[in-house]
Write a protein that holds these residues in place. Structure first.
Motif, short mmCIF file in Angstrom:
data_model
loop_
_atom_site.label_atom_id
_atom_site.label_comp_id
_atom_site.label_asym_id
_atom_site.label_seq_id
_atom_site.Cartn_x
_atom_site.Cartn_y
_atom_site.Cartn_z
N ARG A 55 0.86 -1.19 0.00
CA ARG A 55 0.00 0.00 0.00
C ARG A 55 0.89 1.23 0.00
NH1 ARG A 55 -4.95 0.66 3.68
NH2 ARG A 55 -4.96 2.42 2.25
N ASP A 56 0.45 2.26 -0.69
CA ASP A 56 1.31 3.44 -0.83
C ASP A 56 1.68 4.07 0.52
OD1 ASP A 56 -1.17 4.62 -0.32
OD2 ASP A 56 -0.86 6.25 -1.75
N ASP A 57 0.72 4.02 1.47
CA ASP A 57 0.97 4.66 2.78
C ASP A 57 2.12 3.98 3.55
OD1 ASP A 57 -2.03 6.02 3.02
OD2 ASP A 57 -1.95 4.06 2.04
ZN ZN Z 1 -3.10 4.73 0.57
#
Ligand code: ZN
Ligand code: PRT
Length: 295
Positions: A55-57
């Protein structure tokens, strides 16, 4: 003693707005990667590079902790988790996709007309750290309502007076009756590296990877331009193309008064520029794409 790792590890978004373009960029830079569906990892076949699909986070954290050496992620996510000059992660370069802006917006009917009037309001956002820093820099304080998503509906629900969210086309703001007040941050996908030191072998792989990315990104922007012109017009022509490097000037036949001018222009050439070149004496103007550049 274990042998040091020989392959770079790059974290990329598994699925979302940045995933296809991250993959495509690696492919264009000559890194043919295997992406197996359902797997959280991938492997590059012709470059010492392994991929982690996440996930990008989570990307900034993995990179800061050295779980991965590199990451491709929105600048907005890096700034939120490791902003304000944190040395655990370094932004190496922008990558030319995933452009958006983080903006403060208020309902159309709101009496708030400028940023200075945000003091004391309730602002809904998924980017509390960036918003706090922004308000502090303006000498303001507001009550932040942290939301993981659907930030734009907060004013209609009565839980906030303003929002601070990502905008690209602006249609989400429009369809929720929100008016953009100020841009807090401009963002695009960036290549980040860990602030930790890397083994020299990995550093040299990274230098190669960066050179390839620069080559492909510069080449995509740049154009090769060719034209014929009177010899005395060359200086005028050089002034018309922004950032044009020293052109190659070749005499045309035995007539020394006419020359062919060839050059790499670092930016796209628009019709207006070609019209100005023609007015300045150029003819047979050709603009062609460049596939790769190595300095
Ligand atoms: Zn995200
Ligand atoms: O599942 P995962 O956590 O990995 O993904 P995600 O859902 O958190 O992120 P994703 O895939 O939506 O976005 C990844 C990155 O894309 C962001 O961090 C930004 O860097 C970049 N990006 C570019 C955007 C947008 N444009 C964008 N428009 N991210 C989100 N949006 C959303 C915005 O939040 C709002 O809801 O799109 C809406 C606004 O778009 P417009 O066109 O209506 O203005």
């Amino acid at each position: 003693m274990s042998t040091p790792r020989q392959r770079l590890r790059l974290a990329v978004q598994k699925s979302g707005r940045l995933s296809d373009k991250s993959r495509s960029l690696l492919t264009r830079a000559g890194m043919d990667c295997e992406w197996r569906s359902g797997r959280l990892d991938g492997r590059c076949l012709d470059f010492p590079l392994d991929l982690m699909l996440v996930r990008d986070d989570d990307i900034p954290q993995y990179v800061a902790e050295g779980v991965c050496d590199l990451g491709i992620v929105g600048r907005n996510v890096v700034e939120e988790h490791f902003g304000g000059g944190d040395e655990r992660i370094q932004v190496l370069r922008p990558l030319g996709f995933g452009h958006c802006r983080l903006s403060v917006a208020v309902p159309e009917r709101s009496g708030v007309r400028q940023v200075a009037e945000l003091g004391g309001t309730r602002i809904a956002t998924s980017y509390p750290n960036i918003v706090k820093r922004y308000l502090a820099a303006q000498g303001l304080s507001a009550h932040l309502v942290e939301m993981a998503g659907s930030v734009e509906i907060a004013p209609a629900l009565g839980v906030a007076d303003a929002v601070c969210d990502l905008v690209s086309t602006g249609s989400t703001l429009d369809s929720n009756g929100l008016r953009e007040l100020a841009v807090v941050l401009r963002s695009e996908a960036v290549l980040v590296r860990t602030g930790r030191s890397l083994d020299p072998v990995l550093e040299s792989h990274l230098a190669r990877l960066q050179a390839r990315l620069s080559g492909v990104l510069r080449a995509e922007q740049a154009k090769y331009i060719m034209m014929n012109a009177p010899a005395e017009a060359v200086d005028r022509l050089r002034g018309i193309i922004p950032g044009m490097e020293e052109p190659t000037v070749i005499p045309l036949g035995t007539d020394r008064r006419r020359v062919a001018v060839h050059a790499v222009a670092p930016e796209p050439i628009f019709w207006e520029t070609m019209e100005r070149l023609k007015e300045a004496g150029a003819s047979s103007i050709l603009v062609v794409p460049i596939e790769k550049i190595i300095e």
